[in-house]
Write an enzyme that holds these catalytic residues in place. Structure first.
Site, PDB file in Angstrom:
ATOM      1  N   LYS A  79      30.137 -57.941-137.733  1.00 24.70           N
ATOM      2  CA  LYS A  79      30.587 -59.269-137.292  1.00 24.70           C
ATOM      3  C   LYS A  79      29.644 -59.744-136.201  1.00 24.70           C
ATOM      4  CE  LYS A  79      33.525 -62.623-137.724  1.00 24.70           C
ATOM      5  NZ  LYS A  79      33.707 -63.313-139.007  1.00 24.70           N
TER       6      LYS A  79
ATOM      7  N   SER B 291      34.703 -65.552-143.608  1.00 23.67           N
ATOM      8  CA  SER B 291      35.542 -65.409-142.430  1.00 23.67           C
ATOM      9  C   SER B 291      36.822 -66.233-142.601  1.00 23.67           C
ATOM     10  CB  SER B 291      34.754 -65.802-141.174  1.00 23.67           C
ATOM     11  OG  SER B 291      35.249 -65.119-140.045  1.00 23.67           O
TER      12      SER B 291
END
Length: 583
Positions: free
Chosen positions: A184, A378
């Site tokens: 991430k 996401s």
């Protein structure tokens, strides 16, 4: 100042009403009985980006922006219309996304399979930039033209990521972020000076897979060996004569010659027509039959209404999208919902609100099919999880199942400017989100608790929706970004294809035959000209944002937008990393 703004808007409204009236009268006079010629060549301008959704009528007074749906409808209707003989498309640089390119390739292949011709022309494929996607789409046409002295810029793919830590250090701005997990990498734009090993591994895998898709697509369409395509990529940009000799293009010529040739192939009296003009007369091929609601989630996911911020880009507002979902769910004429997603994520709370509305729509008996565009990562993937089926293009960027949160501490910058701050505080964490200082130990503990809880919920939703164990869900998560093809292998999406594949699945889910005629209705409907003019007077709406933007700054803003958006982000975010492909 308020009075001045009111009169400015009032005079603008009067002027626009006069213009609208003149345009309406002219249209009624010139096109009283709209008809189509006996021979039509669809004229596609693919040198500009294709919007995912219609921005409304007021913008078309100044410049009509063609939508992807418009082009798909024109090609679909054209292949069934005996008056339509072929298509002529103009290309330039890589302004159209990879997933949109693949959707259009499929549509062109269907168009050609109906016995119609397709001619592609470009002054140069790419020019001073890359022309990979542009040529990939052009290669699906049966005749590819290139202007003499033009170049073929199939230079292959690369990825560039911005890292602003050095600049922030010089300014005295301290980035304070936490992320889950190692892939991430959104916050690394501000906290690092270069790629971490995990980030580099992820980006190399993306570039490799997309590069293979590029090579395979060109090789298939041009009937060339993949090794020959790879050799050309390593040599590119190719000169026009090189591209012709190596069979990447069929003809060297100019725009007028390509146009004359296309009209000649269409037959006597043939005329070229843009998609919007053709559809306005011929009608939409998806305009009859049971209704399927088309809902767009395009741009950064935020709370409030969808719109176009002054800094550019588009926001997918949860309030707008939830209202659209609820309206579609309550409409007895709607048989299913087609959710089109083109978003790299955004606010977790807004993403969850949209997901919840989709769940309730399914509970009310309305099937939901998600169609992923260029990006559905996401928060964009979060909302897709509520669908009965998820469809992605092979080149869609998806996944990024992870969470990031934090803030910028500008106390150092404030000190450099000679600005001092003092404070009083009524609770241990009362100043947690203050931009003046980093998180202290207590606030860091709370931040990590929020992130851990959010990530755990994200993983749980993935596991439940995709029928995985928690361990399997975490194995494909960790914030990693995947292509649609990779995601299909991992079980994160169900099918590969574009909107037409998703629409076929929506028909089936609604109990219709796969090719049944349907009305594909946008929810919410595009605003009428009157509504948009009223927005203008009220100081809101897309035109206000457009007038506030400086045209010369748009190229710069396109590169800075990920950085600027992050600086404005509030709360816990589910965003994919900032990246620029093919630069």
């Amino acid at each position: 100042m308020a009075i001045v703004r009111f009169f400015v808007r009032l005079f603008a409204l009067i002027g626009l009403l006069l213009v609208a009236g003149a345009v309406t009268v002219a249209v009624l006079v010139v096109r009283h009985e709209p008809t189509l010629p006996d021979a039509v060549v669809l004229d596609l301008d693919l040198t500009k980006p294709l919007a995912e959704s219609d921005s409304g009528k007021i913008g078309s007074l100044f410049e009509h922006q063609t939508t992807l749906r418009e082009v798909l409808d024109a090609l679909d209707g054209g292949r069934r219309d005996p008056r339509v003989k072929g298509v002529l498309a103009r290309f330039g640089d890589d302004s159209i996304g990879f997933a949109q390119t693949q959707e259009l390739r499929t549509a062109i292949e269907r168009f050609r399979a109906s016995g119609r011709f397709a001619v592609a022309f470009a002054e140069e494929y790419g020019g001073a930039g890359a022309g990979n996607r542009s040529y990939l789409l052009a290669s699906a046409f049966d005749e590819v033209w290139l202007q003499p002295m033009g170049t073929l810029g199939i230079t292959g793919l690369s990825a560039e990521l911005p890292f602003a830590r050095g600049a922030l250090d010089q300014l005295g701005v301290q980035p304070n972020f936490a992320q889950r997990e190692q892939y991430k990498s959104f916050a690394e734009t501000f906290t690092k000076s270069g790629m971490t090993p995990a980030n580099r591994e992820m980006m190399e895998a993306l570039v490799t897979d997309l590069g293979n898709q590029l090579v395979d697509g060109i090789a298939k369409s041009r009937r060339l060996a993949p090794a020959m395509v790879r050799a050309a990529i390593d040599k590119a940009p190719l000169l026009s004569k090189e591209a012709l000799d190596q069979k990447f293009v069929d003809r060297l010529g100019y725009a007028d010659e390509a146009r004359d040739e296309a009209l000649k192939r269409a037959g006597a009296g043939a005329e070229a027509m843009e998609p919007a003009d053709y559809l306005s007369v011929a009608g939409n091929p998806n305009g009859k039959g049971p209704t399927i609601a088309l809902i767009h989630a395009v741009g950064t996911i935020t709370g409030g209404e969808s719109g176009k911020p002054a800094l550019g880009g588009t926001s997918a507002g949860s309030e707008t999208i939830v209202d659209a979902i609820e309206e579609a769910a309550d409409d007895p004429d709607v048989r299913a919902i087609l959710l089109r997603i083109d978003s790299g994520g955004g606010a977790v709370s807004a993403s969850e609100a949209i997901r919840r509305a989709l769940v309730r729509a399914r509970q009310s008996g309305k099937p939901v099919v998600a169609s992923m565009g260029d990006t559905a990562a996401s928060g964009g993937y979060w909302i897709a999880l509520a669908a009965d089926r998820i469809v992605a293009s092979p080149a869609t960027i998806t996944g990024s199942i992870g969470v990031v949160a934090g803030k910028f501490a500008i106390g150092g910058l404030s000190d450099k400017l000679g600005i001092q701050w003092d404070r009083v505080q009524g609770g241990r964490n009362a100043g947690m989100w203050s931009p003046l200082r980093p998180f202290d130990d207590s606030e860091t503990e709370r931040l990590n608790a929020i992130i851990d809880d959010t990530y755990a919920n994200f993983l749980q939703r993935v596991a439940e929706a995709r029928h995985m164990t928690p361990e399997q869900a975490r194995g494909v998560a960790k914030g990693r970004v995947w292509t649609g093809a990779q995601a299909r292998e991992l079980g994160l999406v169900d099918d590969l294809g574009g909107q037409e594949q998703a629409l076929t699945l929506a028909r089936t889910a609604a109990g219709l035959s796969p090719d049944a005629p349907v009305t594909l209705a946008p929810y919410p409907p595009p605003k009428s000209m009157t509504d948009q003019l009223l927005d203008l007077v009220a100081g809101k709406g897309e035109l206000v944002g457009a007038l506030a933007a400086v045209a010369e700054l748009r190229p710069l803003l396109a590169h800075l937008r990920p950085l600027l958006a992050a600086a404005q982000a509030d709360g816990v975010q589910a965003r994919m990393p900032a990246m620029t492909l093919e630069r």
